[in-house]
Each structure stands twice: as structure tokens, then as C-alpha cells.
Design a protein around this motif. Sequence first.
Motif, PDB file in Angstrom:
ATOM      1  N   ALA A 103       1.082  -0.850   0.147  1.00 22.21           N
ATOM      2  CA  ALA A 103      -0.169  -0.259   0.030  1.00 22.21           C
ATOM      3  C   ALA A 103       1.020   1.395   0.144  1.00 22.21           C
ATOM      4  CB  ALA A 103      -1.427   0.417   1.497  1.00 22.21           C
ATOM      5  N   VAL A 104       0.445   2.332  -0.863  1.00 21.57           N
ATOM      6  CA  VAL A 104       1.508   4.327  -0.753  1.00 21.57           C
ATOM      7  C   VAL A 104       0.825   4.548  -0.093  1.00 21.57           C
ATOM      8  CG1 VAL A 104       2.011   5.621  -2.396  1.00 21.57           C
ATOM      9  CG2 VAL A 104       1.962   2.457  -3.509  1.00 21.57           C
ATOM     10  N   GLY A 105       1.358   5.074   0.622  1.00 18.71           N
ATOM     11  CA  GLY A 105       0.763   6.355   1.473  1.00 18.71           C
ATOM     12  C   GLY A 105       1.127   7.745   0.912  1.00 18.71           C
ATOM     13  N   GLN A 106       0.645   8.522   1.707  1.00 19.26           N
ATOM     14  CA  GLN A 106       1.492  10.115   1.017  1.00 19.26           C
ATOM     15  C   GLN A 106       2.705  10.269   1.732  1.00 19.26           C
ATOM     16  OE1 GLN A 106      -1.472  12.090   3.445  1.00 19.26           O
ATOM     17  NE2 GLN A 106      -2.850  12.048   2.309  1.00 19.26           N
ATOM     18  N   HIS A 107       3.626  11.728   1.554  1.00 15.66           N
ATOM     19  CA  HIS A 107       5.010  10.964   1.573  1.00 15.66           C
ATOM     20  C   HIS A 107       5.850  10.858   1.023  1.00 15.66           C
ATOM     21  CE1 HIS A 107       2.678  15.200   3.472  1.00 15.66           C
ATOM     22  NE2 HIS A 107       1.934  14.256   3.894  1.00 15.66           N
ATOM     23  N   GLY A 108       5.627   9.328   0.330  1.00 13.84           N
ATOM     24  CA  GLY A 108       6.810   8.670   0.263  1.00 13.84           C
ATOM     25  C   GLY A 108       6.949   7.375   1.453  1.00 13.84           C
ATOM     26  N   GLU A 109       5.636   7.627   1.460  1.00 15.35           N
ATOM     27  CA  GLU A 109       5.389   6.222   2.888  1.00 15.35           C
ATOM     28  C   GLU A 109       4.777   4.671   1.861  1.00 15.35           C
ATOM     29  OE1 GLU A 109       4.009   6.044   7.124  1.00 15.35           O
ATOM     30  OE2 GLU A 109       2.059   6.211   5.873  1.00 15.35           O
ATOM     31  N   VAL A 110       5.423   4.143   2.349  1.00 21.69           N
ATOM     32  CA  VAL A 110       4.487   2.535   1.543  1.00 21.69           C
ATOM     33  C   VAL A 110       5.190   1.336   2.491  1.00 21.69           C
ATOM     34  CG1 VAL A 110       5.505   1.310  -0.590  1.00 21.69           C
ATOM     35  CG2 VAL A 110       6.472   3.462  -0.695  1.00 21.69           C
ATOM     36  N   TRP A 111       3.863   0.916   2.468  1.00 20.36           N
ATOM     37  CA  TRP A 111       4.051  -0.122   3.688  1.00 20.36           C
ATOM     38  C   TRP A 111       4.084  -1.296   2.786  1.00 20.36           C
ATOM     39  CZ3 TRP A 111       2.787   0.387   8.947  1.00 20.36           C
ATOM     40  CH2 TRP A 111       2.916   1.721   9.155  1.00 20.36           C
ATOM     41  N   ILE A 140       4.618 -12.218   5.800  1.00 19.19           N
ATOM     42  CA  ILE A 140       4.400 -13.322   6.303  1.00 19.19           C
ATOM     43  C   ILE A 140       5.094 -12.576   8.019  1.00 19.19           C
ATOM     44  CG2 ILE A 140       4.260 -16.036   6.923  1.00 19.19           C
ATOM     45  CD1 ILE A 140       3.168 -15.623   4.199  1.00 19.19           C
ATOM     46  N   GLY A 141       3.417 -12.451   9.159  1.00 21.33           N
ATOM     47  CA  GLY A 141       4.231 -11.860  10.513  1.00 21.33           C
ATOM     48  C   GLY A 141       4.669 -11.077  10.046  1.00 21.33           C
ATOM     49  N   VAL A 142       4.543 -10.192   9.074  1.00 22.68           N
ATOM     50  CA  VAL A 142       5.352  -8.916   9.414  1.00 22.68           C
ATOM     51  C   VAL A 142       4.627  -7.805   8.403  1.00 22.68           C
ATOM     52  CG1 VAL A 142       7.267  -9.548   7.629  1.00 22.68           C
ATOM     53  CG2 VAL A 142       7.607  -7.627   9.511  1.00 22.68           C
ATOM     54  N   VAL A 143       4.673  -6.727   9.217  1.00 22.94           N
ATOM     55  CA  VAL A 143       4.673  -5.197   8.514  1.00 22.94           C
ATOM     56  C   VAL A 143       5.336  -4.961   8.531  1.00 22.94           C
ATOM     57  CG1 VAL A 143       3.019  -3.907   8.133  1.00 22.94           C
ATOM     58  CG2 VAL A 143       2.759  -5.756   8.961  1.00 22.94           C
ATOM     59  N   SER A 144       6.178  -4.362   7.077  1.00 24.90           N
ATOM     60  CA  SER A 144       7.331  -3.637   7.116  1.00 24.90           C
ATOM     61  C   SER A 144       6.727  -1.551   6.675  1.00 24.90           C
ATOM     62  CB  SER A 144       8.439  -3.247   5.359  1.00 24.90           C
ATOM     63  OG  SER A 144       7.833  -5.002   6.229  1.00 24.90           O
ATOM     64  N   ARG A 145       7.001  -1.182   7.220  1.00 27.57           N
ATOM     65  CA  ARG A 145       6.959   0.546   6.256  1.00 27.57           C
ATOM     66  C   ARG A 145       8.375   0.941   5.457  1.00 27.57           C
ATOM     67  NH1 ARG A 145       6.064   5.446  10.442  1.00 27.57           N
ATOM     68  NH2 ARG A 145       5.386   6.783   9.299  1.00 27.57           N
ATOM     69  N   TYR A 146       7.747   1.380   4.966  1.00 28.80           N
ATOM     70  CA  TYR A 146       9.752   2.580   3.977  1.00 28.80           C
ATOM     71  C   TYR A 146       9.054   3.827   3.880  1.00 28.80           C
ATOM     72  CZ  TYR A 146      12.802   3.314   0.266  1.00 28.80           C
ATOM     73  OH  TYR A 146      13.612   2.866  -0.152  1.00 28.80           O
ATOM     74  N   LEU A 147       9.764   4.686   4.709  1.00 25.89           N
ATOM     75  CA  LEU A 147      10.075   5.598   4.519  1.00 25.89           C
ATOM     76  C   LEU A 147      10.998   6.308   2.954  1.00 25.89           C
ATOM     77  CD1 LEU A 147       9.723   7.267   7.325  1.00 25.89           C
ATOM     78  CD2 LEU A 147       8.182   6.472   6.646  1.00 25.89           C
ATOM     79  N   SER A 148      10.025   6.712   1.456  1.00 24.87           N
ATOM     80  CA  SER A 148      10.984   6.396   0.234  1.00 24.87           C
ATOM     81  C   SER A 148      12.060   7.462   0.666  1.00 24.87           C
ATOM     82  CB  SER A 148      10.417   6.759  -0.759  1.00 24.87           C
ATOM     83  OG  SER A 148       9.504   6.952  -1.072  1.00 24.87           O
ATOM     84  N   HIS A 149      11.904   8.569   1.225  1.00 28.27           N
ATOM     85  CA  HIS A 149      12.396   9.896   0.966  1.00 28.27           C
ATOM     86  C   HIS A 149      13.646  10.138   1.841  1.00 28.27           C
ATOM     87  CE1 HIS A 149       9.416  11.342  -2.024  1.00 28.27           C
ATOM     88  NE2 HIS A 149       8.954  12.030  -0.426  1.00 28.27           N
ATOM     89  N   ASN A 188      14.662   7.081   3.144  1.00 28.49           N
ATOM     90  CA  ASN A 188      15.150   5.125   2.650  1.00 28.49           C
ATOM     91  C   ASN A 188      14.869   5.058   4.025  1.00 28.49           C
ATOM     92  OD1 ASN A 188      16.086   2.672   1.336  1.00 28.49           O
ATOM     93  ND2 ASN A 188      18.154   4.128   1.556  1.00 28.49           N
ATOM     94  N   VAL A 189      14.583   4.422   5.165  1.00 28.71           N
ATOM     95  CA  VAL A 189      14.500   4.050   6.504  1.00 28.71           C
ATOM     96  C   VAL A 189      13.188   3.112   6.634  1.00 28.71           C
ATOM     97  CG1 VAL A 189      13.751   4.604   8.553  1.00 28.71           C
ATOM     98  CG2 VAL A 189      15.256   7.037   7.475  1.00 28.71           C
ATOM     99  N   TRP A 190      13.367   1.889   7.218  1.00 28.89           N
ATOM    100  CA  TRP A 190      12.330   0.498   7.278  1.00 28.89           C
ATOM    101  C   TRP A 190      11.879   0.513   8.798  1.00 28.89           C
ATOM    102  CZ3 TRP A 190      10.731  -1.619   3.647  1.00 28.89           C
ATOM    103  CH2 TRP A 190      11.399  -1.690   1.654  1.00 28.89           C
ATOM    104  N   GLN A 191      11.137  -0.047   8.900  1.00 32.18           N
ATOM    105  CA  GLN A 191      11.046   0.043   9.907  1.00 32.18           C
ATOM    106  C   GLN A 191      10.067  -1.448   9.985  1.00 32.18           C
ATOM    107  OE1 GLN A 191       8.365   3.015  11.724  1.00 32.18           O
ATOM    108  NE2 GLN A 191       8.438   2.270  13.644  1.00 32.18           N
TER     109      GLN A 191
END
Lengths: 699, 281
Positions: free
Chosen positions: A540-548, A552-561, A563-566
Motif C-alpha cells: 500500500a502506498v501512503g502520502q509523503h513517499g510512505e510505502v507499506w 508473513i507475520g511482518v508489516v514493513s514500513r518504508y519511508l522512501s524519501h 530510505n528508512v525501514w521499520q
Amino acid sequence: MTVKNTSSRGWLIGVIVLAALIRLWAALTLPLDFDEPVYVGAALDYARLIRQGDWAGVIDYPGNRQHPALHKLIYTAGALALGDAANSTTTLYVSRIMAALFGVAAVAGLAWFAGPLAAGLLAVHTLTVKYTAQAYLEAWPLMWSILAVGAWERAGQPGIARARYWLLCGAVAWGLATAAKMNYAIVAAPAMLAWLIGRGYARQIPLLSGVALLTFVAANPTVWREPLERFAAMASFWAAYSQGQEVQAAGYPWYQPIIWLATAPAVEWHPEVFFLPGLDPWFTLLALIGLPVAWRDPARRYLAIWLLSGLLILLIWPTKWPQYALTLVTPIVLLAAPIARRGIEWLREQNEYWGWSNVMFLRPPRYAWIALALLVGFVATVYATALIMVTAGSIGWSVIAPGAGGLPPGPIYAIQPLRDGRVALGGEHGLTIWEAPAVSEDPPRWNHLPLGMVYDMAETDTGLWVATRHGLALIAAGERWEWQPLPAGLREHAVARALASAPDGTLWLGTNAGGAARDAHGHWQLLPQAGRGGMILSVAVGQHGEVWFGGIGVVSRYLSHSNVWQHFDRADGFAGAGIADLLIDQTGTVWAATLGEGLARWDGTRWEWLTTANRQLPAQTITTLLETDPGQIWIGAARPLTTGGFLLRYDGQTWRNFLPRDSGFPGAEPLALAVDHRRVLWIGTRANGVVTYQLGPVP
Amino acid sequence: MIRKPTRPVLVLQYTILILGVLFAVYPLWFAFLASGRSGDRLYTLNLLGMFLPTEWTFENYRAMIFDRPLLTWLRNSLYVAGVTTIASLVITTSAAFAFSRFKFYGREFALILLLAIQTFPGVLSLVAVAQLLTAMGLYGKHEGLILAYTTGTLVFSTWNMKGYFDTIPIELEEAAMIDGCGPIQSFILIALPLARPALAVTALLGFLAGWGDFIFASVLVPAPDSMKLVVPGLFSLANSQSVPWGNFAAGGLLIILPTIIVFLMLQRFLVSGLTVGSVKG
């Protein structure tokens, strides 16, 4: 014909009430039949044209190639009366109620000139009940053909004043019947000519034919402009249709009309509606017994001609649809009624002599009748209440069954409304593109692209991207596709599983070995951190370059601007189930659908879990999510341990579970949700094809 | 002279009667309570709820009447039971009249043979009946079931009807014959109207045979759902994973009501029909 008027007003009212109740019941309970969507679609088209004031469009409406326009225009009145509430479901039921009213009027018309017994036979004739309680083109012409015969019968009575007036009324009625469906006039023509000649009205035939023709033209706008061309087009369509694929596929033998009349097909097709044995074959038998009797009576000979010549026409005519047999129901009941009356009178005489019924017939005590009435009343009340709830709830819903139309069988995993108004449906057997017809009388167009199993889709300026088992496909223009190589560096045999497009044209891809991104210029970037390098089921693509990314058992959040992963995993409640879908709503809240652990939402600081224990979720296996309007979250869930599923709507406060008992949702397992530009919600299911729901008025 | 019972005896009698009534009625009441309970629960943790309707919903009735094919099953059962009733009446009354009124070779033997057949447990004939119906092309059809039920009711009903016809003075029929009636007319116009109580019993037995049976109905018409009779249909609601007890209870109550209504309709004939026919012969 002289009618022995032995009936009381009570019988007449009883027959009409019976006819009304049976037809109302049938209108509410009969399933959608083959031609109903066609005629309802035409009514909606006409309603749209009339609302727009496009009267030329009404006249030139191209959908009347087989049958004239009048009956569809009458259904249009129902669609117009509904106003904004007019859609395929509401118009269907209003059209059915209108047809049922005409069906009751036909019974009343028959009672007017042939007595309540003949009308009673028509009232319970199951084939007639079926086709005068559905949105077909039978009720109106049947009513007017009966009224036409009644008017001419009245004209033929000895010493009647204004016979010419009744003859003209009959001609007008024939014109109105023909303007809805020509079959009725064609089948009855030999009998009507025989009647006119037999009663000494042969010289009136040209005048009456002219009046009928004028009425037909006046009531049928299709022939107002270029009538000869329209008639020719109609004739050529009929000829082609009778030899067409649809007729040939039915494979009815030449004698099929006899089968329709000698059996009770409506009872066989709809035992849940006609729960008592159909009497249709007995009426036909009585009519055959009455045939020689009628032939010997000059005043009723036309009925024998009607039945015999009409049957001959139906036998010769290559199209054998069951509703065509209704053109012979009028002579059948008119021939059968005197024989039935004779039988009843004989029985009555016998009983009056012997008094057997007085001795033998059971006379239950009053409390037994009360108990029976209470039981029947309770069952009828519960059934009627449930029926009304389902009927009201099913408004706006429709189901495209797998295999119906052009929808292939198998689960539908992805739905993508396209910018040009078409809708792409991805499933086990490839991609199918649905296109609405230009004219509602035509079926929708279905184009199938054999891409193999489709998991997900996304549309960018480049075209439609399709994630399949065989790789990534791009459908750039038309219906041609080309396979797109996955970025170099991805694990061998990587499979594209999930797709999402960003407003800047970037395509975000989830595979079974991490993620990747493709910018608008075609450059790929590998994202091995996505889902910690495992299988990605949703993006899923959010605002401000945020992509989720949902793994399997994990959700990753990527701040593309930046380049930070959570990553969110067990510590946040994701115990190991796959994340089937991710949704970022208009407030920025992230929703994660897990396959077994319920629904999780991220408010920017923490995950909140919505489960069967703390919310009104009926199941924890959440399969798909969609936001249709701000704050309106639609949720698909699967039933545990068995087939089927749930469709829910959550507005932050209340949960609405769409059940088969109070909506048109059939209880299928939803796998994909989408809304198209007409505000139709598309629900792709595992085993029930596609379900659609009109969310509101078409913009 | 009847001696009036003492108070302790009366108390004991009434206690036993009340307990007996409770024992007989509570299962029905229990089913009624379960039919109004939501969530397919047979029991409730609320003790009062086991005796009184502390919660109530018509959802189970709605589900049975609307969602499930209960009405189709009821219609099938009504058809099978109704035709069985008529067939039993036609066959047994004519057979019983012949046994009662005519002297013919093998009459006594036939009556004894009927009794001998009755001693054979019906369920043991199930496989043979299924084979016969299959050979006749009636397996899986309601008509086959009607045939099986009708033959099942023949013995008792014929004996019962014969017993009743024996009590009707033959002089009445002879008088009718003097007036011009033939044997069939005297049977239909004289004997049958006088035998109404026995006819009511025969009708009831025929109806119950078709309405309440499980074994024959489930074996001889196993599928589809639209063909099932009401009792096997109700049983088919349960599956290996769950039993919808609420639906089950609601359906059970709905299917016993027609039987009760038939009893009410025939009630005034039943007592005399059962006693007179069975004690005189």
C-alpha cells in the motif's frame, strides 16, 4: 359466445384476489430469469433518455430489434417513478409488480366476458403466473389480447347496441397488444379473421386492420421514423435470431410447444415458488375435450381455430421459448372452462341426490381450524417478513456467477477499475476485462487474457500492470500484453505477488522474496528489506513517499524519501499470519488484514487489534479491505473451517455485516474489493464469481 | 360403592401424575426454549433460562422457514403422507369389507397370513424393499416411499377396519340392496359412512406412517435436499462439526404441529374407532 352468468360477485372477487396473491408471491420469490436484465436495462436506458429530454434517442433506441417498444416503455414509467432509487434491482421489482398487475387485469378481463371459472383457470395457470409476474413482455399483450376478444365477443352478442364501437375497441386493443409483442396477434390472426367472417363482419376487416395498425404505430415509437426500414430490420433480426446460436443451443425439438402446454414447466423449474402441483396439463386436457364441442358451435368455433392454427404456427416457428406458449393460454382456458363447469355440475347433481359429502366430509371442530390458521399464519408471517427483508436488502446487489457471461470459473483474486471505465478481474484462469454495453439490451463485453493465475493489478500512465504466477505483465493498449522482466538481482524463480502504484508513476512490487520499485522511467530498485526478505502478500502506498509491505507475520514500513525501514512483528501482535491486504485510509490510518489474527490498525504510534473478542468481527481471517467513502471501511472475511465468508462495513462506530438474510450478498468469501467510476462496489469471491453492489446514485 | 381415597393417597396420586406430566411435557418445553435461544445453543448457563424463556428470538424460526428448505420438506411429507393416507383408506377399506362380508376360499388363511406378516419387523425388510423399488424404477422417488408406507399400514388397518365392519349390522346393507343398491353401492353409500370412526383411525395411521418415519424415508429417498421428507431433512441439518440446535428445535416444533392438528381434526372419531374395531372381530 353466450356466457352463462351463474357466478356471484363473491366468486369474481375471490378469483381476482387469488390471481393477485399468486402473482404477488411469484413476483417477489421468482429468481431472475434470462430476459429480465435485458428488458430492465432497456427501461433504465429509456428512463435516462427521457430524463435528459432526448426524445430522438427514445425513438431511435436501437434495442427493439426483436420485440416492439411499448412494454419496455411501460416498465420505463416504473423506473422514472423510482427517481434516484432506480437501479437494476429496484426497477426489476417495480416492473414485476407492474407485470403482475397486468396479469391480474387479464384475469379480470377474462372474468368480464367468460365468467369467473375461466378466469379462475387463468389465475392458477402456472406458466401464465410465471411470465406475468416477471419483467417479461407477456403481461401487457396477454391482457390486451383478452380484452380485444372480450370487446369483439360483446360486439357479436345479438341485439347489442353500438356493435361497431366494440369492434373498434377490439381493434385498438389488438394494436396495443401487438405494440408490446407481435406474437399474440400473429398466433390469433386466423381465429380473429374466422370470427369476423363468421359473424358477418368480413367487410369491416380492412377498417379494423387499419385501426389496429395505426394503434400499433402510435404506441411503438421505434417505427415512427423510417418505419419500413425498421420493420425490415425487425424481420431480418427475427429470421436471424430463430437460426441463431442462442436458439440452436437450447436444442428444443419442433414439438416443444406441445410439451410446454402438456406439462407444468414452471412448477418443475421453481418448486420453491409453485409449491403445489401445477394444473396446466389438466387445463390443456380439458381444452382438448372441449375442442370438438366448440367446433360444432358456430359461435365458439373460432376458439378451436385459435388453438389449432396457433399451435401449428408455434410448431412451425423455429424459436420455441416457453413464454411463446402463453399466446395459446386464452383459447385453452376458454375451451376448458365449459367442460370443467359441466363436470362440476354433474358432481353437484350426484351429491345432491346421494348426500354423500354431508355424511363423509370431515367437519373438524372449530379449535382445529383455529390451530391450523395460527400455524399457517405464523409460517406465512415469518416467511413474508423474511422475504420483505431480503427483497429490500437485495436492492442494488447482483451476482455474476462463475461461468456466466464471460467470467471464467475459479477465485477472483484482484479487481482493478480502469480509467476508461472498464473493470479488470484477475483470477485463477487469467485476466478478464469487463466492459459495460452501450445499450443495456446488449450483454456486457468480456475479454479474456490467458495470463495464468493473477494475484494483483495496478494501473499507471504506462498501462495496466498484472502480477501473475508467470511474471509481470503490462497491458499497454487494447488487449495486447507483454511480459516485463523482473529486476535483475531478485532471487531466481521469484514470483510477483502484490502491486501498488504511486501518484508519481512509481510501481511498487511485492514478490515472494522481498520487494522492488520501478520508477516512471523504467528503472528498478530492489527492496530486499521489505517483509524481511520473505513473501510479500500486499503493498500500500501512503502520502509523503510512505510505502507499506505486508508479509508473513511482518508489516514493513518504508519511508522512501529518507530510505528508512521499520518492521512490525510479534512484539506488535503479528504472530505469524500472512498480511492479506493493507489499506491506508483518508485519515492516514493504516489497516492490516491478517489471515487468522483479525484486523490491526496503525494510528501513527501503535497498533490496535480488532478481533472477534473485542469487536463485532464474525471471523479473524480477514481477506481484503477497501475504503469507499471517508471513514467507510469495507472488510472481507473468510469463515473458519468451512466455505463462505462475510462482508462487513465499519464506519468507526458501528459494524454492518451483510448477511444473505438482509442483503443481496450471498455469503461468499470475498477476496478482492474495488469501486468503479459508476460507484459500483465489485466483490471478487472465492467460489461465487463476482458480486456487485450499487453504493449510491450513478454520478 | 366407590370408596373415596384418603388425603395421603390423593397427594401421592397427584404427585405421581404431576411428575409424569412434567416428564412427558418438559422435553417439548425444553425444545421450545431452545428454539427461541440465539447462537445455536441447546443449553444456557442461566438456570432460570432452562425452565423459562428468559431470552427470545424468532431467528431460528426465520432460518428454518426461509433459509432452510423446511417448507419444501413439509410439502414433500404432506404429499407422501396424504397419498399414503388415501391409498391406505382405499385399499384397506375395500379389503376389510371383503373379509367382513364375503365368504370365499382362503379367507381365514389370508387373515392369518396378514397377522403373520405383521410379526416380521418392518425395518428388516428395508433392504429388500429398496431392491424392489430399484427394480421398479421407484428408488429415490416419493411414489416408491408411498408404496412402502402403504403396504406397511395394510395389516393393522385391514384388521381394524374388518373389526369395525363386523359390528355394522349386515341388515342395513341388505335393506339397501332390496332398494336397488349393488354390492359396491352398498359399500360406498351404506357401510363407509357408518365406519367413519374406523376410517379416521386408518387415515391417522396412514398419515403418521408417512409423516414421522425416519429410517425408510432416509434410505429410500436419500437425496437431493429438494426431495427429502421432513424428518430426514431435519436430521441433515447436523454435520460432523456442528449441530444447529436452535434451528433443530424450531424445525422440530414446526413439524409436530401438523400432526397435532390432524389429531384435533380426527379427535371425535378416534376413541371409538380404536376401541370398537380392535375389540370386536
